[in-house]
Design an enzyme around this catalytic site. Sequence first.
Site, PDB file in Angstrom:
ATOM      1  N   LYS A  63     -73.997  64.986 -12.252  1.00 29.90           N
ATOM      2  CA  LYS A  63     -73.545  64.745 -13.641  1.00 29.90           C
ATOM      3  C   LYS A  63     -73.163  66.068 -14.304  1.00 29.90           C
ATOM      4  CE  LYS A  63     -76.755  64.209 -16.939  1.00 29.90           C
ATOM      5  NZ  LYS A  63     -76.622  65.116 -18.103  1.00 29.90           N
ATOM      6  N   ASN A  64     -74.020  67.065 -14.140  1.00 28.70           N
ATOM      7  CA  ASN A  64     -73.827  68.315 -14.888  1.00 28.70           C
ATOM      8  C   ASN A  64     -72.798  69.247 -14.266  1.00 28.70           C
ATOM      9  OD1 ASN A  64     -75.576  67.334 -16.736  1.00 28.70           O
ATOM     10  ND2 ASN A  64     -77.295  68.633 -16.176  1.00 28.70           N
ATOM     11  N   CYS A 111     -80.995  66.873 -30.295  1.00 29.72           N
ATOM     12  CA  CYS A 111     -81.313  65.656 -29.538  1.00 29.72           C
ATOM     13  C   CYS A 111     -82.834  65.654 -29.409  1.00 29.72           C
ATOM     14  CB  CYS A 111     -80.631  65.675 -28.176  1.00 29.72           C
ATOM     15  SG  CYS A 111     -81.335  66.882 -27.067  1.00 29.72           S
ATOM     16  N   ARG A 153     -80.569  72.412 -29.943  1.00 30.95           N
ATOM     17  CA  ARG A 153     -79.373  72.507 -29.102  1.00 30.95           C
ATOM     18  C   ARG A 153     -78.189  73.160 -29.846  1.00 30.95           C
ATOM     19  NH1 ARG A 153     -80.243  68.748 -25.009  1.00 30.95           N
ATOM     20  NH2 ARG A 153     -78.834  69.952 -23.713  1.00 30.95           N
ATOM     21  N   GLN A 209     -73.686  80.494 -29.290  1.00 26.74           N
ATOM     22  CA  GLN A 209     -73.176  81.392 -28.248  1.00 26.74           C
ATOM     23  C   GLN A 209     -71.764  81.001 -27.807  1.00 26.74           C
ATOM     24  OE1 GLN A 209     -75.132  84.167 -27.255  1.00 26.74           O
ATOM     25  NE2 GLN A 209     -76.161  83.408 -29.093  1.00 26.74           N
ATOM     26  N   ASP A 261     -84.960  70.599 -16.047  1.00 26.47           N
ATOM     27  CA  ASP A 261     -84.624  69.180 -15.869  1.00 26.47           C
ATOM     28  C   ASP A 261     -85.515  68.486 -14.851  1.00 26.47           C
ATOM     29  OD1 ASP A 261     -81.011  69.487 -16.311  1.00 26.47           O
ATOM     30  OD2 ASP A 261     -82.696  69.573 -17.699  1.00 26.47           O
ATOM     31  N   ARG A 277     -77.741  57.164 -18.501  1.00 25.99           N
ATOM     32  CA  ARG A 277     -76.821  58.279 -18.773  1.00 25.99           C
ATOM     33  C   ARG A 277     -76.710  59.191 -17.568  1.00 25.99           C
ATOM     34  NH1 ARG A 277     -77.907  61.461 -24.139  1.00 25.99           N
ATOM     35  NH2 ARG A 277     -76.253  62.595 -23.101  1.00 25.99           N
TER      36      ARG A 277
HETATM   37  C1  EPZ Z   1     -77.457  72.243 -19.760  1.00 25.19           C
HETATM   38  O1  EPZ Z   1     -77.599  72.022 -21.148  1.00 25.19           O
HETATM   39  C2  EPZ Z   1     -77.699  70.907 -19.084  1.00 25.19           C
HETATM   40  N1  EPZ Z   1     -76.683  69.956 -19.537  1.00 25.19           N
HETATM   41  C3  EPZ Z   1     -79.096  70.404 -19.435  1.00 25.19           C
HETATM   42  O2  EPZ Z   1     -79.301  69.189 -18.736  1.00 25.19           O
HETATM   43  C4  EPZ Z   1     -80.114  71.439 -18.960  1.00 25.19           C
HETATM   44  O3  EPZ Z   1     -81.405  71.021 -19.337  1.00 25.19           O
HETATM   45  C5  EPZ Z   1     -79.797  72.796 -19.595  1.00 25.19           C
HETATM   46  O4  EPZ Z   1     -78.441  73.178 -19.288  1.00 25.19           O
HETATM   47  C6  EPZ Z   1     -80.728  73.901 -19.080  1.00 25.19           C
HETATM   48  O5  EPZ Z   1     -80.602  74.004 -17.696  1.00 25.19           O
HETATM   49  C7  EPZ Z   1     -75.448  70.010 -18.988  1.00 25.19           C
HETATM   50  O6  EPZ Z   1     -75.149  70.842 -18.141  1.00 25.19           O
HETATM   51  C8  EPZ Z   1     -74.449  68.998 -19.469  1.00 25.19           C
HETATM   52  P1  EPZ Z   1     -78.335  75.661 -22.425  1.00 25.19           P
HETATM   53  P2  EPZ Z   1     -77.120  73.166 -22.198  1.00 25.19           P
HETATM   54  O7  EPZ Z   1     -77.153  75.999 -23.266  1.00 25.19           O
HETATM   55  O8  EPZ Z   1     -76.008  73.930 -21.612  1.00 25.19           O
HETATM   56  C9  EPZ Z   1     -80.326  77.630 -26.267  1.00 25.19           C
HETATM   57  C10 EPZ Z   1     -79.896  66.941 -18.468  1.00 25.19           C
HETATM   58  O9  EPZ Z   1     -81.011  66.437 -18.474  1.00 25.19           O
HETATM   59  N2  EPZ Z   1     -78.938  77.839 -26.740  1.00 25.19           N
HETATM   60  O10 EPZ Z   1     -78.447  76.265 -21.070  1.00 25.19           O
HETATM   61  O11 EPZ Z   1     -76.934  72.496 -23.487  1.00 25.19           O
HETATM   62  C11 EPZ Z   1     -80.678  76.149 -26.154  1.00 25.19           C
HETATM   63  O12 EPZ Z   1     -81.133  75.650 -27.395  1.00 25.19           O
HETATM   64  C12 EPZ Z   1     -79.524  67.988 -19.493  1.00 25.19           C
HETATM   65  O13 EPZ Z   1     -79.004  66.678 -17.617  1.00 25.19           O
HETATM   66  C13 EPZ Z   1     -78.722  78.467 -27.966  1.00 25.19           C
HETATM   67  O14 EPZ Z   1     -79.664  78.821 -28.676  1.00 25.19           O
HETATM   68  O15 EPZ Z   1     -78.399  74.080 -22.261  1.00 25.19           O
HETATM   69  C14 EPZ Z   1     -81.767  76.160 -25.102  1.00 25.19           C
HETATM   70  O16 EPZ Z   1     -83.000  76.498 -25.716  1.00 25.19           O
HETATM   71  C15 EPZ Z   1     -80.591  68.117 -20.562  1.00 25.19           C
HETATM   72  N3  EPZ Z   1     -77.433  78.660 -28.387  1.00 25.19           N
HETATM   73  C16 EPZ Z   1     -81.349  77.295 -24.172  1.00 25.19           C
HETATM   74  O17 EPZ Z   1     -80.438  78.117 -24.928  1.00 25.19           O
HETATM   75  C17 EPZ Z   1     -76.345  78.286 -27.633  1.00 25.19           C
HETATM   76  O18 EPZ Z   1     -75.192  78.516 -28.056  1.00 25.19           O
HETATM   77  C18 EPZ Z   1     -80.637  76.846 -22.902  1.00 25.19           C
HETATM   78  O19 EPZ Z   1     -79.652  75.918 -23.293  1.00 25.19           O
HETATM   79  C19 EPZ Z   1     -76.591  77.658 -26.390  1.00 25.19           C
HETATM   80  C20 EPZ Z   1     -77.888  77.456 -25.959  1.00 25.19           C
END
Ligand code: EPZ
Length: 421
Positions: free
Chosen positions: A22-23, A116, A121, A125, A308, A400
């Site tokens: 999915k990701n 969420c 989220r 960045q 995850d 999902r």
């Molecule tokens: C991706 O989410 C995945 N989703 C998530 O999978 C996964 O849990 C996550 O990466 C971590 O591995 C997809 O790839 C579609 P991040 P993402 O940006 O990219 C903070 C699932 O179950 N952050 O790596 O949204 C954020 O709040 C889902 O399939 C900022 O502060 O996660 C988090 O604490 C759930 N500002 C951390 O960084 C930003 O601009 C990592 O988030 C971006 C992120």
Amino acid sequence: MDRLVIAGGRRLEGEVAVSGAKNAALPILCAALLTREPLILSNVPRLNDICTMLRLLEQMGVKSERDGHRVSLDASDLNNPVAPYELVKTMRASVLVLGPLVARHGEAQVSLPGGCAIGARPVDQHIKGLQSMGAEVGVDHGYVNARAGRLRGARIFTDMVTVTGTENLMMAACLADGETVIENAAREPEVVDLAQCLVSMGAQISGAGTDLIRIRGVERLHGAEHRVMPDRIETGTFLCAAAVTGGDVRLTGTSTGYLDAVVDKLMDAGCDIVGEKTPSFEAIRIRAPHRLQAVSIRTAPYPAFPTDMQAQFMAINTVAEGTAIIRETIFENRFMHAVELQRLGADIRIDGNTAVVKGVDRLQGATVMATDLRASASLVIAGLVADGETTVDRIYHLDRGYERIEEKMNALGARIRREKA
Ligand code: EPZ
């Protein structure tokens, strides 16, 4: 809302095929926005999130055709660079259209995804990176409004490792003027799969899979064909289901290479796991002991233990021998499955981002509620070993990210039925 009713006490054994990731599929679908030529994808999982992303792209003017796990996309007539709140609120990965729209179309209005269940989220960045590439980006009335002439290459250092942030910026940089360097980049295999697809479209990318990715912008990208990588989180979820039932299961169409941290922990818990690889075939076989040993985990960006898989490991630790410490370092609210597991009789104490899980002999079946995608999976895993029946409500979360999970589990000997609520 549908629910699943799970009869506990069944050992999983046999063979099941893992779906595409999915990701990886979600950012790769968005990569179609970067070219006027067709992008043909295979091994695309049939999931609600994929349907949502296709709807989002189609209302922008992208033509898509789907035949089973094959999807073809044509973004030659992009006429509406808007990602509306109605769609984005159901899937925050919609933010992945932002970079490609600005790069190809010069403008984008993308609804802020909003929080969420697992956390706030933010996407600061993503915005900061696009601004450093010359885009004018503002946030008004809940929408990210971005505008740019041709983006220009930049040196970007993300404040934290962000998977979709890295993916958005890497896609935007493909059409920028000059070289972009992303430092502190996410190293997840899904980032590498996206990069491989982009390179097949004519992008010039090096370093994907490391924390420093270089992208030399080109004038335009062309169409391509790409096979989406296997879903390593579905793989890990089924490994946990086999492990907790003392099972003997072979997962085909996947490999241990994407999830060494998870495999190591399951081996520490007492499982025997073997990767099987031939030129045309890859698989993982797991054989589990009657009762697992408790294993402590600490989530962190790849290649460390994936967030995850945290909920799934909490579930298997609830009936393991001993006590496990689980630390969640990525998201601020990713323990909501704990209270539901406690309803099944689990002994879990939460202290901030740390959970202490003391293994009990048996869980008791009960009705529990899914709160997010991976929490749902952990409740299904717990239901497999709870005495009696466990009913998991609100399984739209599950649909999902898992393709036909009850059919796949039942093919391995589980007894799960889906009920229309
Ligand atoms: C991706 O989410 C995945 N989703 C998530 O999978 C996964 O849990 C996550 O990466 C971590 O591995 C997809 O790839 C579609 P991040 P993402 O940006 O990219 C903070 C699932 O179950 N952050 O790596 O949204 C954020 O709040 C889902 O399939 C900022 O502060 O996660 C988090 O604490 C759930 N500002 C951390 O960084 C930003 O601009 C990592 O988030 C971006 C992120």
